[in-house]
Design a protein around this motif. Structure first.
Motif, PDB file in Angstrom:
ATOM      1  N   ILE A 268       0.877  -1.171   0.000  1.00  0.00           N
ATOM      2  CA  ILE A 268       0.000   0.000   0.000  1.00  0.00           C
ATOM      3  C   ILE A 268       0.913   1.218   0.000  1.00  0.00           C
ATOM      4  CG2 ILE A 268      -1.929   1.147   1.109  1.00  0.00           C
ATOM      5  CD1 ILE A 268      -2.498  -1.745   0.264  1.00  0.00           C
ATOM      6  N   SER A 269       0.939   1.962  -1.080  1.00  0.00           N
ATOM      7  CA  SER A 269       1.937   3.011  -1.259  1.00  0.00           C
ATOM      8  C   SER A 269       1.544   4.300  -0.546  1.00  0.00           C
ATOM      9  CB  SER A 269       2.141   3.296  -2.752  1.00  0.00           C
ATOM     10  OG  SER A 269       3.076   4.330  -2.940  1.00  0.00           O
ATOM     11  N   PHE A 270       2.445   4.758   0.335  1.00  0.00           N
ATOM     12  CA  PHE A 270       2.263   6.040   1.008  1.00  0.00           C
ATOM     13  C   PHE A 270       3.384   7.021   0.670  1.00  0.00           C
ATOM     14  CE2 PHE A 270       0.803   2.814   4.210  1.00  0.00           C
ATOM     15  CZ  PHE A 270      -0.560   3.017   4.014  1.00  0.00           C
ATOM     16  N   GLY A 271       4.548   6.491   0.324  1.00  0.00           N
ATOM     17  CA  GLY A 271       5.741   7.322   0.196  1.00  0.00           C
ATOM     18  C   GLY A 271       5.610   8.412  -0.838  1.00  0.00           C
ATOM     19  N   LYS A 276       5.689  14.299  -1.526  1.00  0.00           N
ATOM     20  CA  LYS A 276       5.133  15.466  -2.220  1.00  0.00           C
ATOM     21  C   LYS A 276       4.416  16.398  -1.252  1.00  0.00           C
ATOM     22  CE  LYS A 276       4.789  13.098  -6.648  1.00  0.00           C
ATOM     23  NZ  LYS A 276       3.905  12.525  -7.698  1.00  0.00           N
ATOM     24  N   GLN A 277       3.739  15.850  -0.248  1.00  0.00           N
ATOM     25  CA  GLN A 277       3.062  16.696   0.729  1.00  0.00           C
ATOM     26  C   GLN A 277       4.070  17.450   1.584  1.00  0.00           C
ATOM     27  OE1 GLN A 277      -0.551  17.059   1.181  1.00  0.00           O
ATOM     28  NE2 GLN A 277       0.418  18.864   2.093  1.00  0.00           N
ATOM     29  N   ASP A 339      17.281  -1.532  -8.836  1.00  0.00           N
ATOM     30  CA  ASP A 339      17.340  -1.073  -7.453  1.00  0.00           C
ATOM     31  C   ASP A 339      15.963  -0.642  -6.953  1.00  0.00           C
ATOM     32  OD1 ASP A 339      19.633  -0.292  -5.415  1.00  0.00           O
ATOM     33  OD2 ASP A 339      18.061   1.232  -5.270  1.00  0.00           O
ATOM     34  N   PRO A 340      15.496  -1.172  -5.808  1.00  0.00           N
ATOM     35  CA  PRO A 340      14.138  -0.842  -5.335  1.00  0.00           C
ATOM     36  C   PRO A 340      13.975   0.615  -4.931  1.00  0.00           C
ATOM     37  CG  PRO A 340      15.329  -2.126  -3.685  1.00  0.00           C
ATOM     38  CD  PRO A 340      16.157  -2.154  -4.939  1.00  0.00           C
ATOM     39  N   VAL A 341      15.004   1.226  -4.350  1.00  0.00           N
ATOM     40  CA  VAL A 341      14.896   2.639  -3.969  1.00  0.00           C
ATOM     41  C   VAL A 341      14.857   3.511  -5.223  1.00  0.00           C
ATOM     42  CG1 VAL A 341      16.026   4.533  -2.753  1.00  0.00           C
ATOM     43  CG2 VAL A 341      15.977   2.256  -1.733  1.00  0.00           C
ATOM     44  N   ALA A 342      15.611   3.127  -6.234  1.00  0.00           N
ATOM     45  CA  ALA A 342      15.555   3.864  -7.505  1.00  0.00           C
ATOM     46  C   ALA A 342      14.161   3.766  -8.114  1.00  0.00           C
ATOM     47  CB  ALA A 342      16.592   3.304  -8.481  1.00  0.00           C
ATOM     48  N   ARG A 343      13.572   2.588  -8.094  1.00  0.00           N
ATOM     49  CA  ARG A 343      12.218   2.440  -8.644  1.00  0.00           C
ATOM     50  C   ARG A 343      11.241   3.367  -7.932  1.00  0.00           C
ATOM     51  NH1 ARG A 343      13.510  -3.083  -8.373  1.00  0.00           N
ATOM     52  NH2 ARG A 343      12.107  -3.451  -6.608  1.00  0.00           N
ATOM     53  N   PHE A 344      11.378   3.446  -6.614  1.00  0.00           N
ATOM     54  CA  PHE A 344      10.460   4.276  -5.834  1.00  0.00           C
ATOM     55  C   PHE A 344      10.583   5.748  -6.201  1.00  0.00           C
ATOM     56  CE2 PHE A 344       9.926   6.964  -2.043  1.00  0.00           C
ATOM     57  CZ  PHE A 344       8.576   6.751  -1.800  1.00  0.00           C
ATOM     58  N   HIS A 345      11.786   6.295  -6.140  1.00  0.00           N
ATOM     59  CA  HIS A 345      11.949   7.734  -6.361  1.00  0.00           C
ATOM     60  C   HIS A 345      11.754   8.113  -7.828  1.00  0.00           C
ATOM     61  CE1 HIS A 345      13.003   8.811  -2.311  1.00  0.00           C
ATOM     62  NE2 HIS A 345      13.925   7.866  -2.253  1.00  0.00           N
ATOM     63  N   LEU A 346      12.250   7.296  -8.746  1.00  0.00           N
ATOM     64  CA  LEU A 346      12.041   7.607 -10.154  1.00  0.00           C
ATOM     65  C   LEU A 346      10.555   7.522 -10.515  1.00  0.00           C
ATOM     66  CD1 LEU A 346      15.102   5.692 -11.622  1.00  0.00           C
ATOM     67  CD2 LEU A 346      14.866   8.167 -11.360  1.00  0.00           C
ATOM     68  N   GLY A 347       9.862   6.566  -9.917  1.00  0.00           N
ATOM     69  CA  GLY A 347       8.424   6.464 -10.132  1.00  0.00           C
ATOM     70  C   GLY A 347       7.667   7.639  -9.567  1.00  0.00           C
ATOM     71  N   ASN A 348       8.248   8.321  -8.585  1.00  0.00           N
ATOM     72  CA  ASN A 348       7.633   9.518  -8.007  1.00  0.00           C
ATOM     73  C   ASN A 348       7.898  10.772  -8.830  1.00  0.00           C
ATOM     74  OD1 ASN A 348       6.668   8.029  -5.905  1.00  0.00           O
ATOM     75  ND2 ASN A 348       8.135   8.783  -4.388  1.00  0.00           N
ATOM     76  N   LEU A 382       9.456  19.710 -12.684  1.00  0.00           N
ATOM     77  CA  LEU A 382       9.662  18.579 -13.596  1.00  0.00           C
ATOM     78  C   LEU A 382       9.109  17.255 -13.069  1.00  0.00           C
ATOM     79  CD1 LEU A 382      13.363  19.314 -14.687  1.00  0.00           C
ATOM     80  CD2 LEU A 382      11.259  19.809 -15.968  1.00  0.00           C
ATOM     81  N   ILE A 383       8.558  17.243 -11.863  1.00  0.00           N
ATOM     82  CA  ILE A 383       8.110  15.982 -11.265  1.00  0.00           C
ATOM     83  C   ILE A 383       7.092  15.277 -12.160  1.00  0.00           C
ATOM     84  CG2 ILE A 383       6.698  15.037  -9.402  1.00  0.00           C
ATOM     85  CD1 ILE A 383       8.174  16.771  -7.449  1.00  0.00           C
ATOM     86  N   SER A 384       6.087  15.997 -12.612  1.00  0.00           N
ATOM     87  CA  SER A 384       5.039  15.369 -13.426  1.00  0.00           C
ATOM     88  C   SER A 384       5.599  14.852 -14.739  1.00  0.00           C
ATOM     89  CB  SER A 384       3.904  16.372 -13.697  1.00  0.00           C
ATOM     90  OG  SER A 384       3.259  16.733 -12.492  1.00  0.00           O
ATOM     91  N   GLN A 385       6.442  15.621 -15.369  1.00  0.00           N
ATOM     92  CA  GLN A 385       7.044  15.222 -16.644  1.00  0.00           C
ATOM     93  C   GLN A 385       7.923  13.990 -16.455  1.00  0.00           C
ATOM     94  OE1 GLN A 385       8.966  18.300 -19.166  1.00  0.00           O
ATOM     95  NE2 GLN A 385      10.814  17.036 -18.976  1.00  0.00           N
TER      96      GLN A 385
END
Length: 413
Positions: A268-271, A276-277, A339-348, A382-385
Motif C-alpha cells: 500500500i503506497s504512502f511514500g 510530495k506533501q 534497485d528498489p529505492v531507484a524504482r520508488f523515487h524515479l516512479g515519483n 519537472l516531477i510530473s514530466q
C-alpha cells in the motif's frame, strides 16, 4: 469534542464487549465467521466480530494457517455463479443484473473483513492479521488470493484522503517517539540522544502519515535535514558534534530516511504522497528552500555486482561510474530499475542527481553498496514530466553529471 468522542467510543466499546452470543466460546472461528456474515443485527454482529478478533489474537501459527485456508477455500467466489451472473448481465444489461453480477464477483471474505472492521480498534488488528497472512503465504502460495482481497480493501481504507500528515518532534508523545526508534529502517537510531539529534535542532524535521483508526501508530515517516547545499555523506548529517544552522539559513531540504512502519500494509503506497506533501508544506513554511533532494542508500548494488561477477574498484571515481551505470541501466527481468529505492523515487518523478563514494560508512551501508549513496532530486517543475516519461517509456531522468559518469563506464564495457 475530542473528549466527547472518546467517551462515546468507550460506551459503545463496552456495549459491544458486553453483548454475548450463545456458546460463542465453544464454537469454532469458522462457525463464528459464517454467523457474522449471516447476522443482520448491529449489536449481535459487533459481538460476533469481537469474538472472532479475540479468538484470532490467541491463535498460534498452525491455527492461523487453518483460518486463512478456510477463507481461501470456503469464502471465495463461485465461478459458475459468476459466469451465470455475467451471462445474465450481457443478455439484459440493467441495474438488477449488474447488481447480481457484482454480488457474485465479490468474495464473501471481503464482506467478512468489512464487518470485522466495524469493531472499535479492529483496523489495527486487521493490519496485524495481514502481516501474519503475508508471512504464512510465503510457504503457502494458495493463500495469496485472500491477500489480494484484503489488499483491495486496504487500498480504499488507507486512501490518501483518509491519512493525516503530522509533524513528529522532540515534544511528541513518548509512545510515538519510541515507535520512531523501533520503526527506523534505514539508519538505525541507537539511543534517545541519537533521536534528539534528529528531531530537536532547528534544522531537522520529521513527518509521518497517521490513520484516524490508528492514531498512535505511524504508517510511514520521513526524516528531513535542512542544509546549506546538497550533502554527500550520511555521517555528515548524523554526526553528534555537527553545528546546527537556523531553518532560515538553509537552502536545501534533504530526505535522508523514509521508513514504512506496518508490515501488514506492505504494497500500500504512502511514500509518493508523503514526500510530495512534505515538499509542499516545507515550501510554504520556508520559502528560502530552493532544492529538495534525498540522500538515499543503494540497497541492491552489491547484489547486482555479485550477479555480474564484478566488484567495486578502489578508485572513488570508478566506483561512481559503475554506480551511475547501475542506476541508469541495470534492469529487472520484468523491466524497471534493478534497485528498489531507484524504482520508488524515479516512479515519483525524481531524477538521479549525484552519486557519492564513501557516503555510508555503517556496516549495513558497506554490505549493501560498498558505501555508495545517491541524491534523487525532486524538481517541482519537472516531477510530473519525469513521472510520465518513466511510467510510459521507462525513461530515467538524470543530471548531466550522472549521465556522463554512466557513459564513461559504458566505454569500458
Amino acid at each position: 469534542m475530542s473528549v466527547l468522542a472518546d467517551l462515546l467510543a468507550t460506551v459503545f466499546e463496552r456495549r459491544y464487549r458486553g453483548a454475548s452470543e450463545p456458546d460463542a466460546q465453544n464454537r469454532s472461528i469458522e462457525d463464528l465467521s459464517r454467523d457474522l456474515l449471516g447476522s443482520s443485527g448491529e449489536v449481535s454482529g459487533m459481538a460476533l466480530a469481537r469474538h472472532i478478533l479475540d479468538r484470532y489474537a490467541g491463535m498460534d501459527d498452525a491455527a492461523k494457517l487453518g483460518f486463512f485456508t478456510f477463507l481461501t477455500n470456503d469464502f471465495g467466489i463461485d465461478p459458475e455463479t459468476v459466469r451465470n451472473a455475467l451471462d445474465a448481465f450481457e443478455a439484459t444489461p440493467d441495474r438488477r443484473t449488474y447488481r447480481t453480477f457484482l454480488a457474485a464477483a465479490e468474495p464473501p471474505r471481503q464482506e467478512l473483513a468489512r464487518r470485522l472492521n466495524q469493531v472499535p480498534g479492529a483496523t489495527a488488528q486487521l493490519v496485524a492479521m495481514r502481516r501474519d497472512l503475508l508471512r504464512l503465504a510465503r510457504d503457502n502460495p494458495a493463500l495469496s488470493v485472500v491477500d489480494l482481497d484484503i489488499r483491495h480493501l486496504f487500498s480504499s481504507w488507507f486512501n490518501r484522503g483518509f491519512l493525516v500528515l503530522r509533524p513528529i518532534n522532540w515534544t511528541s508523545p513518548a509512545d510515538i517517539l519510541e515507535k520512531i526508534i523501533a520503526y527506523e529502517a534505514v539508519h538505525a537510531i541507537d539511543s534517545w540522544d541519537d533521536l534528539r539529534r534528529r528531531l530537536k535542532p532547528a534544522d531537522r524535521r520529521c513527518f509521518g502519515f497517521f490513520h484516524p483508526s490508528m492514531p498512535d501508530e505511524p504508517l510511514i515517516f520521513v526524516e528531513v535535514a535542512l542544509t546549506s547545499g546538497t550533502p554527500g555523506a550520511i555521517h555528515e548529517l548524523l554526526a553528534d558534534n555537527r553545528a546546527a544552522i537556523t531553518a532560515e539559513a538553509a537552502d536545501t531540504a534533504v530526505f535522508y530516511s523514509i521508513s514504512n512502519c506496518q508490515p501488514g500494509l506492505a504494497g500500500i503506497s504512502f511514500g509518493n504522497s508523503l514526500i510530495k506533501q512534505v515538499v509542499a508544506d516545507l515550501s510554504q513554511e520556508l520559502p528560502n528552500l530552493k532544492t529538495f533532494v534525498t540522500l538515499s542508500p543503494i540497497p541492491a548494488l552489491s547484489k547486482w555486482l555479485t550477479s555480474e561477477g564484478a566488484t567495486l574498484p578502489d578508485d572513488p571515481e570508478e566506483r561512481r561510474q559503475i554506480t551511475a551505470d547501475y542506476l541508469l541501466n541495470a534492469k529487472r527481468p520484468e523491466g524497471g530499475p534493478f534497485d528498489p529505492v531507484a524504482r520508488f523515487h524515479l516512479g515519483n518523478g525524481a531524477s538521479v542527481h549525484a552519486i557519492h563514494a564513501d557516503a555510508d560508512l555503517s556496516p549495513n551501508g558497506q554490505a549493501q553498496s560498498g558505501g555508495m549513496m545517491v541524491n534523487y532530486l525532486y524538481d517541482l517543475a519537472l516531477i510530473s514530466q519525469n513521472h510520465e516519461r518513466f511510467a510510459t517509456a521507462g525513461q530515467i531522468a538524470a543530471s548531466p553529471e550522472v549521465t556522463a559518469l554512466s557513459a564513461a563506464q559504458a566505454t569500458k564495457d
